[in-house]
Design an enzyme around this catalytic site. Structure first.
Site, PDB file in Angstrom:
ATOM      1  N   LYS A 226      49.114  67.181  31.505  1.00  0.00           N
ATOM      2  CA  LYS A 226      49.061  67.535  29.823  1.00  0.00           C
ATOM      3  C   LYS A 226      48.783  66.257  29.058  1.00  0.00           C
ATOM      4  O   LYS A 226      49.359  65.029  29.215  1.00  0.00           O
ATOM      5  CB  LYS A 226      50.533  68.033  29.518  1.00  0.00           C
ATOM      6  CG  LYS A 226      50.712  68.124  28.132  1.00  0.00           C
ATOM      7  CD  LYS A 226      52.211  68.496  27.711  1.00  0.00           C
ATOM      8  CE  LYS A 226      52.532  68.438  26.310  1.00  0.00           C
ATOM      9  NZ  LYS A 226      53.862  68.749  25.900  1.00  0.00           N
ATOM     10  N   ASP A 231      52.278  64.791  19.335  1.00  0.00           N
ATOM     11  CA  ASP A 231      52.729  66.254  18.981  1.00  0.00           C
ATOM     12  C   ASP A 231      53.539  66.113  17.630  1.00  0.00           C
ATOM     13  O   ASP A 231      54.651  65.970  17.749  1.00  0.00           O
ATOM     14  CB  ASP A 231      53.400  66.697  20.274  1.00  0.00           C
ATOM     15  CG  ASP A 231      54.038  68.239  19.786  1.00  0.00           C
ATOM     16  OD1 ASP A 231      53.302  68.776  18.931  1.00  0.00           O
ATOM     17  OD2 ASP A 231      54.776  68.690  20.640  1.00  0.00           O
ATOM     18  N   LYS A 238      57.842  69.124  13.611  1.00  0.00           N
ATOM     19  CA  LYS A 238      59.184  68.705  14.218  1.00  0.00           C
ATOM     20  C   LYS A 238      59.932  68.053  13.024  1.00  0.00           C
ATOM     21  O   LYS A 238      59.180  67.271  12.069  1.00  0.00           O
ATOM     22  CB  LYS A 238      58.751  67.663  15.193  1.00  0.00           C
ATOM     23  CG  LYS A 238      58.434  68.353  16.716  1.00  0.00           C
ATOM     24  CD  LYS A 238      57.797  67.155  17.441  1.00  0.00           C
ATOM     25  CE  LYS A 238      57.173  67.758  18.783  1.00  0.00           C
ATOM     26  NZ  LYS A 238      58.337  68.489  19.689  1.00  0.00           N
ATOM     27  N   ASP A 249      53.823  62.302  24.686  1.00  0.00           N
ATOM     28  CA  ASP A 249      53.521  63.672  25.193  1.00  0.00           C
ATOM     29  C   ASP A 249      52.037  63.768  25.841  1.00  0.00           C
ATOM     30  O   ASP A 249      51.817  64.810  26.323  1.00  0.00           O
ATOM     31  CB  ASP A 249      53.432  64.698  23.937  1.00  0.00           C
ATOM     32  CG  ASP A 249      54.017  66.023  24.264  1.00  0.00           C
ATOM     33  OD1 ASP A 249      54.634  66.059  25.293  1.00  0.00           O
ATOM     34  OD2 ASP A 249      53.662  66.942  23.383  1.00  0.00           O
ATOM     35  N   ASP A 308      54.898  74.439  18.130  1.00  0.00           N
ATOM     36  CA  ASP A 308      55.071  73.384  18.740  1.00  0.00           C
ATOM     37  C   ASP A 308      55.444  73.533  20.288  1.00  0.00           C
ATOM     38  O   ASP A 308      55.928  72.572  21.033  1.00  0.00           O
ATOM     39  CB  ASP A 308      56.556  73.036  18.440  1.00  0.00           C
ATOM     40  CG  ASP A 308      57.262  71.600  18.725  1.00  0.00           C
ATOM     41  OD1 ASP A 308      56.293  70.682  19.144  1.00  0.00           O
ATOM     42  OD2 ASP A 308      58.485  71.238  18.674  1.00  0.00           O
ATOM     43  N   GLU A 310      53.097  74.060  22.375  1.00  0.00           N
ATOM     44  CA  GLU A 310      51.635  73.846  22.600  1.00  0.00           C
ATOM     45  C   GLU A 310      51.000  73.317  24.012  1.00  0.00           C
ATOM     46  O   GLU A 310      49.685  73.649  24.526  1.00  0.00           O
ATOM     47  CB  GLU A 310      50.886  72.895  21.565  1.00  0.00           C
ATOM     48  CG  GLU A 310      50.771  71.469  21.737  1.00  0.00           C
ATOM     49  CD  GLU A 310      52.280  70.874  22.185  1.00  0.00           C
ATOM     50  OE1 GLU A 310      52.498  69.833  22.867  1.00  0.00           O
ATOM     51  OE2 GLU A 310      53.339  71.405  21.483  1.00  0.00           O
ATOM     52  N   ARG A 312      52.116  74.021  26.944  1.00  0.00           N
ATOM     53  CA  ARG A 312      51.594  75.180  27.728  1.00  0.00           C
ATOM     54  C   ARG A 312      50.268  76.003  27.487  1.00  0.00           C
ATOM     55  O   ARG A 312      49.730  76.432  28.319  1.00  0.00           O
ATOM     56  CB  ARG A 312      52.654  76.170  27.891  1.00  0.00           C
ATOM     57  CG  ARG A 312      53.124  77.052  26.621  1.00  0.00           C
ATOM     58  CD  ARG A 312      54.497  77.604  26.527  1.00  0.00           C
ATOM     59  NE  ARG A 312      55.265  76.587  26.467  1.00  0.00           N
ATOM     60  CZ  ARG A 312      56.809  76.665  26.343  1.00  0.00           C
ATOM     61  NH1 ARG A 312      57.240  77.993  26.788  1.00  0.00           N
ATOM     62  NH2 ARG A 312      57.585  75.780  26.233  1.00  0.00           N
TER      63      ARG A 312
END
Length: 458
Positions: A226, A231, A238, A249, A308, A310, A312
């Site tokens: 990933k 993010d 967030k 992230d 949020d 995202e 996956r």
């Protein structure tokens, strides 16, 4: 920076390793002046406790470090690496280090050399260590170098590590080892990898999908990481505190790149593929919206119930692409869920697999390389939770429980592979620990590397 051992031919001072329960016999065998000095200094041979030993003229001629008790060593790995911060510059060699502890001591020393000096030069010279006898020097250097790459990538702030910069680091690694590369972006990305495009389209820093291939013989291994370079949470923004660590992230991408470097540096006989979706999840008029329904590369539709969640989404398209070639082993790594941290904390890397033999191999590798992992279940009974009814899948079910498991089940739908393993890592050390300075950290890579002979028969 590059981890290194001292020149084996250079002069070096001894670093005596003494266990707590062997301290008195060891002291009795030392010159009287040394024994008196250490007793009067209060040396107890606690794990990582260092005392310098002066010679007749006052200069340091040796040192002693405690290896503590067996219980202390089990509770704190890499305890001997504390010496790196306590010894004067110059070269050292271990004396009295049991063979069973040499690999971990050597690796810990190298890992403790790490300094993130891109924005502030490191001060002072670090002590050097001669590689202990019997340790595979090339292997331990490759592990440390891969970890250094991972840490550098994670520690770099998002202003200097967006999708384009992650691509540059990816291509530089591929070029170093002669790997072939492919970059998918623009209209091609929107057409062929719609979920990756949907996550990244809200940013002014365009998304892209990165792939490298290395090796022409042996079994096939595909690593997917990933690469969400920052993010914000998207339109499901967030809170401020939730963004403070979001430069990490892309920790899954950083970790698979570190593992790839280990594999290539060691010249393992396998066919390696690495896939990284590199995006930034930002807020704009182009951002994906809650309740949007995306059609993935695999053809499965996904209702976006939380922008949020995202990670996956980008992994789903990347895993579907990876699975199309049916590699002999498929592994994904991602800083995916807060639920994993609640379950096992920051030190353990939770992983998922349906294959008990793969789990056994990984856990043996984790023990051998001081890289702790913990198996969580692909619990089939939770499958209905990720099925919203209006689409095939829900990216953020309102179940309220087992968030790491439901995310893993989501990814398994796209991997659709019998030999698939997923890691839900943290990628960060919250406070300084032996050989693990505060900041970016790889998790699971050394365990996987050690398990590859059993996993792939190499």
């Amino acid at each position: 920076m590059t981890p290194a051992f001292a020149d084996p031919a250079s002069p070096s001072r001894p670093l005596h390793v003494v266990a707590a329960d062997a301290l008195e016999p060891w002291l009795e065998a030392q010159p009287v002046a040394v024994a008196v000095w250490l007793r009067d200094s209060g040396f107890k041979a606690g794990l990582g406790e260092v005392k310098l030993i002066p010679g007749a003229g006052g200069a340091v001629v040796a040192a002693v470090i405690g290896s503590g008790t067996a219980k202390a060593r089990a509770r704190m790995r890499f305890g001997l690496s504390k010496a790196v911060a306590q010894l004067p510059a110059g070269d050292w060699h271990f004396e009295g280090l049991p063979e069973a502890q040499r690999f971990e001591a050597a690796l810990g020393w190298l890992l403790a050399q790490y300094r993130f000096d891109r924005y502030k030069p490191a001060s002072g010279m670090l002590p050097g260590l001669k590689c202990p006898e019997g340790v595979d020097e090339a292997r331990v250097l490759a592990m440390a170098a891969g970890e250094f790459l991972t840490r550098d990538l994670i520690n770099t702030p998002a202003q200097d590590m967006g999708p384009a910069e992650l691509e540059a680091a990816f291509l530089a690694l591929a070029d170093r080892f002669g790997a072939a590369t492919q970059v998918v972006s623009g209209a091609d990305l929107a057409r062929d990898f719609p979920m990756i495009h949907a996550v990244g389209k809200g940013s002014d820093r365009p998304p892209r999908l990165l792939s490298l291939r290395w090796g022409t013989q042996g079994p096939s291994l595909t690593l997917v990481g990933k690469g969400v370079c920052f993010d914000t949470g998207g339109l499901n923004l967030k809170p401020s505190a939730g963004m403070l660590l979001m430069k990490k992230d892309m920790g899954g991408a950083a970790t698979v790149l570190g593992l790839a470097q280990m594999i290539m540096q060691l010249g393992l006989r396998l066919r390696l593929r690495v896939i990284v979706p590199a995006v930034e999840n930002s807020v704009s008029g182009r951002s994906m919206r809650p309740k949007d329904i995306l059609t993935s590369r695999k053809g499965l539709t996904v209702e976006v119930n939380d922008t949020d969640a995202e990670g996956r989404l980008v992994l789903g398209d990347a895993l579907a692409w990876a699975a199309e070639e049916n590699p002999e082993l498929l592994i994904s790594m991602a800083t995916l869920t807060g639920a994993a941290r609640v379950a096992v904390g920051p030190d353990l890397a939770p992983y998922y697999t349906d294959d008990a033999a793969m789990a056994a191999a990984l856990e043996a590798g984790a023990v051998a390389t001081a890289d702790p992992v913990w198996r969580l279940p692909f619990h089939d009974a939770y499958e209905p939770v990720i099925e919203p009814g209006i689409a095939d899948l829900d990216n953020a079910p309102g179940f309220g429980f087992a968030g790491s498991i439901t995310a893993a089940l989501f990814l398994r739908r796209f991997a659709d592979h019998p030999r698939y393993m997923h890691f839900d890592i943290y990628g960060h050390t919250p406070s300084d620990a032996p050989a693990r300075p505060k900041g970016g950290a790889g998790q699971g890579a050394r365990a996987v590397l050690a398990a590859l002979p059993a996993l792939l028969g190499i």
